[in-house]
Scaffold this active site. Structure first.
Site, short mmCIF file in Angstrom:
data_model
loop_
_atom_site.label_atom_id
_atom_site.label_comp_id
_atom_site.label_asym_id
_atom_site.label_seq_id
_atom_site.Cartn_x
_atom_site.Cartn_y
_atom_site.Cartn_z
N SER A 1 4.22 82.49 -12.89
CA SER A 1 3.94 83.18 -11.99
C SER A 1 3.62 84.73 -12.31
O SER A 1 3.32 85.22 -11.00
CB SER A 1 3.71 82.48 -10.82
OG SER A 1 4.71 82.63 -10.29
N SER B 1 8.87 81.50 -14.20
CA SER B 1 8.10 82.15 -13.46
C SER B 1 8.50 83.84 -13.29
O SER B 1 7.70 84.58 -13.46
CB SER B 1 7.35 81.34 -11.64
OG SER B 1 6.57 80.80 -11.68
N LYS C 1 5.76 91.38 -6.65
CA LYS C 1 4.72 90.40 -6.33
C LYS C 1 4.30 90.14 -5.22
O LYS C 1 4.23 90.09 -4.35
CB LYS C 1 5.49 89.27 -7.27
CG LYS C 1 4.77 88.28 -7.72
CD LYS C 1 6.09 86.95 -8.23
CE LYS C 1 5.37 85.34 -8.12
NZ LYS C 1 6.05 84.80 -8.58
#
Length: 427
Positions: A144, A168, A75
């Site tokens: 996210s 997330s 990420k």
């Protein structure tokens, strides 16, 4: 079957026996990324040549560690020394950190190969990136950790790192139909992570099986016990519908009924539980804590680059600056009090079973979805594992999450593995 469709544990066994080369596995992953990336848009930075060179080096060397030869996604809020780290913001476009984040470095040291950086929402908050749900690109993958969840769901990589501050990891795992694991708060070192809320930020990840997420977690936590998830008990499961249950879609309610029936039929003891009123307020407390700590963590960006932040993020940061220190301390105390109450639950139950999301993934244009069913658990710092096993009326994935006692991650993972074996047999 193309090797990119192997689970992480299947792949690592073949890699260790030299039945599969790291280069071949990576090439299969890269080929699938090339074919699907125009639709899914899960990646923000890749260097295929460097990754392939790393794979060839691993093939020439002795087995380096338990992740030897496994490609994974990172990420884009984790620092990487060899790829840009933009945190989903134009402010940091092209930014090159001097070193890897600790979690990334530990995975590499165990033999894993960074396939690339995955898309995150702006500073792991609310403004969506370009990633689409691989099950139906008209829908969101959640946020996210949008790129990480989508990349695993689409068989681009067997594992990808994510973070959770509100919902997330669990919510994108639910929307994309993969296993998502948010460990207990603080078990994985956050050095090199662009943090936004120190009381809440937790590193975890996505994979296709519970064994897979446990394998990567064992490396990042330095806990080999997570590689053995054998469980032969009859778990005591508390089924908690939550005060927001009436707002869930019918498919979530169906998933709850299916799970209760199947798990009890397999020997689990399932009881419905009610939430004390003091805990019902923790979702709002989490949102307020998150706003305050985001305003503090992003003070530089908020002050210097306000015109380059999204309206959605600005609204949260501005709200966070209006919460007084006394109110913030009161919210932190509410969380502490809530942890004590939840501890008493785990004297009666091994895990809790709760919704992961309100329903199927919403349309992309409507945003990344509501984290309401995750906020309380993020505040409490408990381990959470999303279990994908059902499908909604639009053909999109649906599941539930298993919640364990804080710092009892191995048992939580072991029971989650048992539960998913019952709910999704033969997969």
């Amino acid at each position: 079957m193309e090797s990119n469709r192997l689970s992480a544990t299947q792949a690592v066994e073949r890699l260790a026996r030299r039945e599969l080369s790291a280069e071949q596995l990576l090439r299969d992953c890269l080929a699938h990324i090339e074919a699907r990336e125009p639709i899914v848009q899960a990646w923000t930075a890749r260097d295929a040549d460097a990754a392939l060179q790393h794979a060839r080096e691993l093939d020439r060397s002795p087995i380096r560690g338990v992740l030897h030869g496994l490609p994974f996604g990172v990420k884009d809020v984790f620092a990487t020394h060899d790829l840009p780290t933009s945190c989903g913001s134009a402010i940091y476009a092209g930014h090159r950190p001097p070193a890897d984040a600790a979690a990334v470095a530990l995975c590499r040291q165990a033999g894993a190969i960074v396939a690339g950086k995955t898309v995150t929402t702006e500073f792991a908050s609310y403004q969506p990136g370009p990633t689409r749900n691989p099950n139906n690109p008209a829908h969101t993958p959640g946020g996210s950790s949008s790129g990480s969840a989508a990349a695993v769901a689409d068989y681009m990589v067997p594992f990808a790192l994510g973070t959770q501050t509100a919902g997330s990891i669990i919510r994108p795992a639910a929307y994309c139909g993969v296993v998502g694991y948010k460990p207990s708060l603080g078990l994985i070192q956050r050095a090199g992570l662009k943090t936004i809320a120190d009381s809440l930020d937790t590193i975890g990840g996505f994979a296709r099986t519970v064994d897979d997420v446990a394998l990567f977690a064992s490396v990042m936590m330095g806990d080999a016990r997570l590689c053995d998830l054998a469980y032969d008990g009859r778990p005591r499961i508390g089924f908690y519908r939550a005060s927001h249950w009436p707002n869930t879609e019918e498919c979530v309610q169906e998933a709850g009924a299916l799970a209760a029936s199947a798990l009890s039929g397999a020997g689990a003891r399932i009881e419905e539980i009610d939430l004390p009123p003091v805990l019902a307020a923790l979702a709002q407390a989490q949102a307020d804590i998150m706003a305050v700590e985001m305003a503090q963590s992003l003070a530089y960006e908020h002050g210097r680059y306000r015109d380059r932040l999204s309206d959605a993020l600005l609204a949260v940061l501005d709200a966070g600056t209006r919460v007084s220190a006394a109110e913030h301390q009161a919210n932190l105390q509410r969380v502490q009090d809530g942890r004590a109450q939840v501890e008493r639950w785990f004297e009666q139950y091994d895990v809790l079973l709760v919704p992961s999301a309100t329903g199927e993934a919403p349309l992309y244009e409507s945003g990344t979805g509501d984290p309401i069913f995750c906020r309380m658990w993020s505040a409490l710092g408990t381990p959470c594992v999303h279990l994908p096993f059902h499908t909604g009326p639009r053909g999109l994935p649906v599941g539930l999450q298993a919640i364990g006692r804080r710092d009892d991650d191995r048992r939580t993972l072991a029971i989650a593995r048992w539960m998913l074996g019952v709910l999704r047999p033969g997969q």
